[in-house]
Design a protein around this motif. Structure first.
Motif, PDB file in Angstrom:
ATOM      1  N   TRP A 416      50.782  24.493  50.155  1.00  0.00           N
ATOM      2  CA  TRP A 416      51.539  25.062  51.297  1.00  0.00           C
ATOM      3  C   TRP A 416      50.529  25.104  52.690  1.00  0.00           C
ATOM      4  CZ3 TRP A 416      52.344  26.251  46.401  1.00  0.00           C
ATOM      5  CH2 TRP A 416      53.695  26.091  45.970  1.00  0.00           C
ATOM      6  N   GLY A 417      49.279  25.537  52.154  1.00  0.00           N
ATOM      7  CA  GLY A 417      48.347  25.783  53.149  1.00  0.00           C
ATOM      8  C   GLY A 417      47.081  26.687  52.430  1.00  0.00           C
ATOM      9  N   PRO A 418      46.053  26.894  53.111  1.00  0.00           N
ATOM     10  CA  PRO A 418      44.796  27.353  52.657  1.00  0.00           C
ATOM     11  C   PRO A 418      45.338  29.144  52.478  1.00  0.00           C
ATOM     12  CG  PRO A 418      44.549  27.137  54.960  1.00  0.00           C
ATOM     13  CD  PRO A 418      45.856  26.364  54.688  1.00  0.00           C
ATOM     14  N   VAL A 419      44.825  29.628  51.279  1.00  0.00           N
ATOM     15  CA  VAL A 419      44.976  31.194  51.006  1.00  0.00           C
ATOM     16  C   VAL A 419      43.880  31.991  50.418  1.00  0.00           C
ATOM     17  CG1 VAL A 419      47.550  31.029  50.521  1.00  0.00           C
ATOM     18  CG2 VAL A 419      45.747  30.841  48.705  1.00  0.00           C
ATOM     19  N   LEU A 420      43.790  33.236  50.550  1.00  0.00           N
ATOM     20  CA  LEU A 420      42.871  33.927  49.840  1.00  0.00           C
ATOM     21  C   LEU A 420      43.720  34.423  48.639  1.00  0.00           C
ATOM     22  CD1 LEU A 420      41.089  35.926  52.659  1.00  0.00           C
ATOM     23  CD2 LEU A 420      40.215  34.114  51.299  1.00  0.00           C
ATOM     24  N   ARG A 421      43.252  34.014  47.722  1.00  0.00           N
ATOM     25  CA  ARG A 421      43.798  34.648  46.376  1.00  0.00           C
ATOM     26  C   ARG A 421      43.066  35.911  45.894  1.00  0.00           C
ATOM     27  NH1 ARG A 421      48.460  32.931  43.494  1.00  0.00           N
ATOM     28  NH2 ARG A 421      47.785  30.591  44.120  1.00  0.00           N
ATOM     29  N   LEU A 422      43.635  37.064  45.632  1.00  0.00           N
ATOM     30  CA  LEU A 422      43.188  38.263  45.163  1.00  0.00           C
ATOM     31  C   LEU A 422      42.327  38.039  43.764  1.00  0.00           C
ATOM     32  CD1 LEU A 422      45.939  40.950  45.727  1.00  0.00           C
ATOM     33  CD2 LEU A 422      43.677  40.676  46.841  1.00  0.00           C
ATOM     34  N   PRO A 423      41.287  38.832  43.888  1.00  0.00           N
ATOM     35  CA  PRO A 423      40.697  38.674  42.247  1.00  0.00           C
ATOM     36  C   PRO A 423      41.512  39.254  41.475  1.00  0.00           C
ATOM     37  CG  PRO A 423      39.783  40.525  43.622  1.00  0.00           C
ATOM     38  CD  PRO A 423      40.550  39.601  44.713  1.00  0.00           C
ATOM     39  N   LEU A 424      41.437  38.875  40.157  1.00  0.00           N
ATOM     40  CA  LEU A 424      42.143  39.201  39.085  1.00  0.00           C
ATOM     41  C   LEU A 424      42.057  40.827  38.667  1.00  0.00           C
ATOM     42  CD1 LEU A 424      41.628  36.275  36.807  1.00  0.00           C
ATOM     43  CD2 LEU A 424      43.742  37.009  37.549  1.00  0.00           C
ATOM     44  N   PRO A 425      43.146  41.422  38.168  1.00  0.00           N
ATOM     45  CA  PRO A 425      43.032  42.758  38.056  1.00  0.00           C
ATOM     46  C   PRO A 425      42.193  43.211  36.850  1.00  0.00           C
ATOM     47  CG  PRO A 425      45.339  42.101  37.311  1.00  0.00           C
ATOM     48  CD  PRO A 425      44.376  40.767  37.953  1.00  0.00           C
ATOM     49  N   TYR A 426      41.684  42.119  36.033  1.00  0.00           N
ATOM     50  CA  TYR A 426      40.742  42.289  34.942  1.00  0.00           C
ATOM     51  C   TYR A 426      39.818  41.617  34.725  1.00  0.00           C
ATOM     52  CZ  TYR A 426      43.791  38.426  33.864  1.00  0.00           C
ATOM     53  OH  TYR A 426      44.343  37.079  33.818  1.00  0.00           O
ATOM     54  N   GLU A 427      38.510  41.719  34.019  1.00  0.00           N
ATOM     55  CA  GLU A 427      37.681  41.075  33.649  1.00  0.00           C
ATOM     56  C   GLU A 427      37.480  40.928  32.061  1.00  0.00           C
ATOM     57  OE1 GLU A 427      34.162  42.471  35.644  1.00  0.00           O
ATOM     58  OE2 GLU A 427      34.149  41.235  37.516  1.00  0.00           O
ATOM     59  N   ILE A 428      37.083  39.820  31.655  1.00  0.00           N
ATOM     60  CA  ILE A 428      36.894  39.838  30.243  1.00  0.00           C
ATOM     61  C   ILE A 428      35.350  39.335  30.113  1.00  0.00           C
ATOM     62  CG2 ILE A 428      37.498  39.024  27.911  1.00  0.00           C
ATOM     63  CD1 ILE A 428      40.505  38.696  29.212  1.00  0.00           C
ATOM     64  N   GLU A 429      34.445  39.889  29.329  1.00  0.00           N
ATOM     65  CA  GLU A 429      33.172  39.600  29.338  1.00  0.00           C
ATOM     66  C   GLU A 429      32.929  38.155  28.510  1.00  0.00           C
ATOM     67  OE1 GLU A 429      29.103  41.111  27.258  1.00  0.00           O
ATOM     68  OE2 GLU A 429      30.929  41.788  26.428  1.00  0.00           O
ATOM     69  N   GLY A 430      32.235  37.164  29.498  1.00  0.00           N
ATOM     70  CA  GLY A 430      31.944  35.965  28.887  1.00  0.00           C
ATOM     71  C   GLY A 430      32.980  35.064  29.188  1.00  0.00           C
ATOM     72  N   VAL A 431      34.191  35.262  29.815  1.00  0.00           N
ATOM     73  CA  VAL A 431      35.384  34.526  29.864  1.00  0.00           C
ATOM     74  C   VAL A 431      35.356  33.991  31.506  1.00  0.00           C
ATOM     75  CG1 VAL A 431      37.834  34.083  30.032  1.00  0.00           C
ATOM     76  CG2 VAL A 431      36.608  35.519  28.096  1.00  0.00           C
ATOM     77  N   ASN A 432      35.476  32.607  31.742  1.00  0.00           N
ATOM     78  CA  ASN A 432      35.595  32.269  32.953  1.00  0.00           C
ATOM     79  C   ASN A 432      37.148  32.174  33.304  1.00  0.00           C
ATOM     80  OD1 ASN A 432      35.451  30.876  35.331  1.00  0.00           O
ATOM     81  ND2 ASN A 432      34.934  28.653  34.347  1.00  0.00           N
ATOM     82  N   LEU A 433      37.093  33.251  34.360  1.00  0.00           N
ATOM     83  CA  LEU A 433      38.714  33.536  34.842  1.00  0.00           C
ATOM     84  C   LEU A 433      38.530  32.915  36.301  1.00  0.00           C
ATOM     85  CD1 LEU A 433      38.926  37.195  33.670  1.00  0.00           C
ATOM     86  CD2 LEU A 433      39.999  35.084  32.671  1.00  0.00           C
ATOM     87  N   ASN A 434      37.979  31.772  36.720  1.00  0.00           N
ATOM     88  CA  ASN A 434      38.235  31.064  37.881  1.00  0.00           C
ATOM     89  C   ASN A 434      39.425  30.166  37.508  1.00  0.00           C
ATOM     90  OD1 ASN A 434      36.173  32.102  39.257  1.00  0.00           O
ATOM     91  ND2 ASN A 434      34.633  30.927  38.158  1.00  0.00           N
ATOM     92  N   TRP A 435      40.197  29.845  38.671  1.00  0.00           N
ATOM     93  CA  TRP A 435      41.463  28.921  38.103  1.00  0.00           C
ATOM     94  C   TRP A 435      41.107  27.723  38.503  1.00  0.00           C
ATOM     95  CZ3 TRP A 435      45.536  31.651  36.953  1.00  0.00           C
ATOM     96  CH2 TRP A 435      45.682  32.703  37.235  1.00  0.00           C
ATOM     97  N   MET A 436      41.609  26.945  37.231  1.00  0.00           N
ATOM     98  CA  MET A 436      41.292  25.372  37.104  1.00  0.00           C
ATOM     99  C   MET A 436      42.012  24.486  38.014  1.00  0.00           C
ATOM    100  SD  MET A 436      38.859  25.521  35.017  1.00  0.00           S
ATOM    101  CE  MET A 436      37.953  26.727  33.917  1.00  0.00           C
TER     102      MET A 436
END
Length: 453
Positions: A416-436
């Protein structure tokens, strides 16, 4: 509330609580409705911690931001230089009937056509309101539902508790489990950094609850393939829900496309479906048939009004369930609902937690699980919780937008176009939570699973 959710999704009774703390942001979190949303996120994250510990050997710590939970339940994106399409059709609103209020849900074009076929020759919401004012609300609800549309009378809590469907829902568990013995699973995962990389998830869900669940799984590295019918559209919701997934289309009324779906079922590890309770059976995909096609397939279903009772096959959405169940209410001539679609989001995260627990069970050799959840059962949790219902409805919600989280947002180039995606509401140590994968439009990809990373 959190403990009841964890007991619903876990096979153990002595599950320890998640390590929680605020990690970014300085805004005061909501209470009331936030309790339900945050509890479901905790359940999903905690289930992930348990799975990582049992599969990879080390339990990671985790953190959660309750304010970001609310933000994600409103919208996770801020468009850059353009505007999101509306998520609501102009006829989707509350109307005053002769004896009370009724909500129409007309976002899908065929649902809108069904509702308008009952109302007659109307072309604007104002004309619809004039016609509806002369209807008995229950009679109109039945007429629209029988025509294939979606509507809900505004009932109070007592009316819902005495209604046959309300009675049925109150007797259901939060998660309805069914465990069968099976041969060993066929999935093999590769790294705790992407703990679900190597897992194939077939996503037959729409709108919010199911897509929230599969979005969570995609964020952990799962290969999520979403299938939609021709012409289905979800407006501004799609950009929120399609991130991390491959979106394809099949017309299951066509034998060739139904055969393709069956091949996907055979190769999937997890099936998440959000059809009405009887929909898969009407396609010939009964529980026994699914087991025959893929004995190791984990299957989790979500619907609006529950697994039992006279409304188990009724079309429904969060806004309708709020009104049916007494969560929404009339105050000073206005229907007041929750500040966001909390039933959808809570059910979605709890569905993700259910999948994680099913994976744990299967990995431990405990059998293959199928499970069912509903929006109406989440509404019952809200009504039963020790929370001031009036204050919950009156509570403010944070506006859409990055706000104080701008420095933490992800730049994403969507269809649809460029967006700013909010950071996730959680972090899990050692897990790459960047969107693939960035968000893609529905039916933009091929109906096939990708290459395992």
């Amino acid at each position: 509330m959190y403990k009841s959710m964890m007991q619903a999704v876990c096979s153990e009774t002595d599950v320890s609580d998640i390590d929680l703390s605020m990690f970014v942001g300085a805004e005061e979190p909501l209470h009331g409705v936030n309790e339900l949303a945050a509890a479901s996120v905790r359940a999903a994250v905690s289930s992930t911690q348990m799975f990582i510990q049992e599969y990879f050997g080390t339990r990671p710590s985790a953190k959660m931001d309750r304010t970001l939970v609310d933000r994600w339940c409103v919208s996770s994106v801020t468009p850059t230089g353009w505007n999101l399409p509306s998520e609501w059709d102009e006829f989707a609103k509350d109307y005053q009937a002769r004896d009370g209020w009724i909500r129409l849900h007309t976002n899908a074009s065929h649902h809108r056509d069904c509702a308008l076929s009952v109302l007659g020759d109307v072309s604007t919401p104002e004309e619809a309101a004039e016609v509806i004012a002369n209807w008995n609300s229950s009679e109109l609800e039945s007429a629209i539902v029988n025509a294939g549309g979606c509507a809900a009378v505004l009932r109070n809590r007592q009316e819902w508790q005495s209604h046959p469907q309300g009675i049925a829902v109150a007797q259901e568990p939060i998660v309805n489990w069914d465990i069968t013995q099976s041969s060993s699973h066929h999935w093999k995962l590769h790294t705790s950094e992407l703990p679900l990389s190597g897992l194939r998830v077939l996503d037959l869900t729409r709108v919010i609850a199911g897509p929230v669940a599969t979005r969570f799984l995609a964020n952990l590295g799962a290969d999520v393939l979403r299938i939609d019918p021709p012409h289905w559209d979800e407006g501004g919701n799609t950009i929120d829900m399609a991130v991390g997934k491959t979106c394809a289309g099949l017309n299951l009324r066509e034998p060739e496309d139904l055969s393709r779906l069956i091949e996907l079922i055979k190769s999937a590890h997890v099936l998440v479906h959000g059809y009405r309770k009887d929909a898969l059976s009407r396609l010939g995909l009964t529980k026994s048939r699914l087991s025959e096609l893929n004995p190791a397939l984990i299957s989790v279903g979500v619907n609006a009004y529950g697994a039992t009772g006279p409304w188990q096959n009724r079309r429904g959405f969060d806004s309708l369930v709020q009104r049916s169940s007494g969560v929404a209410m009339e105050k000073s001539g206005i229907v007041t609902a929750l500040p966001y679609q909390a039933l959808d989001h809570s059910t979605g995260y709890l569905t993700a937690a259910t999948v994680m627990q099913a994976l744990r069970l299967q990995h431990a050799g405990g059998g293959v699980a199928s499970a069912h959840l509903s929006l109406a059962r989440q509404a019952q949790i809200l009504l039963d919780a020790d929370i001031d219902h009036t204050a919950m409805l009156a509570g403010k919600t944070h506006k859409n937008g990055a706000g104080v989280y701008t420095d933490y947002c992800f730049n994403e180039q969507t269809d649809w176009g460029p967006v700013l995606r909010l950071p996730l509401p959680y972090e899990i140590e050692g897990v790459n939570l960047n969107w693939m994968k960035p968000a893609k439009k529905l039916r933009s990809g091929l109906p096939e699973f990708g290459i395992i990373r």
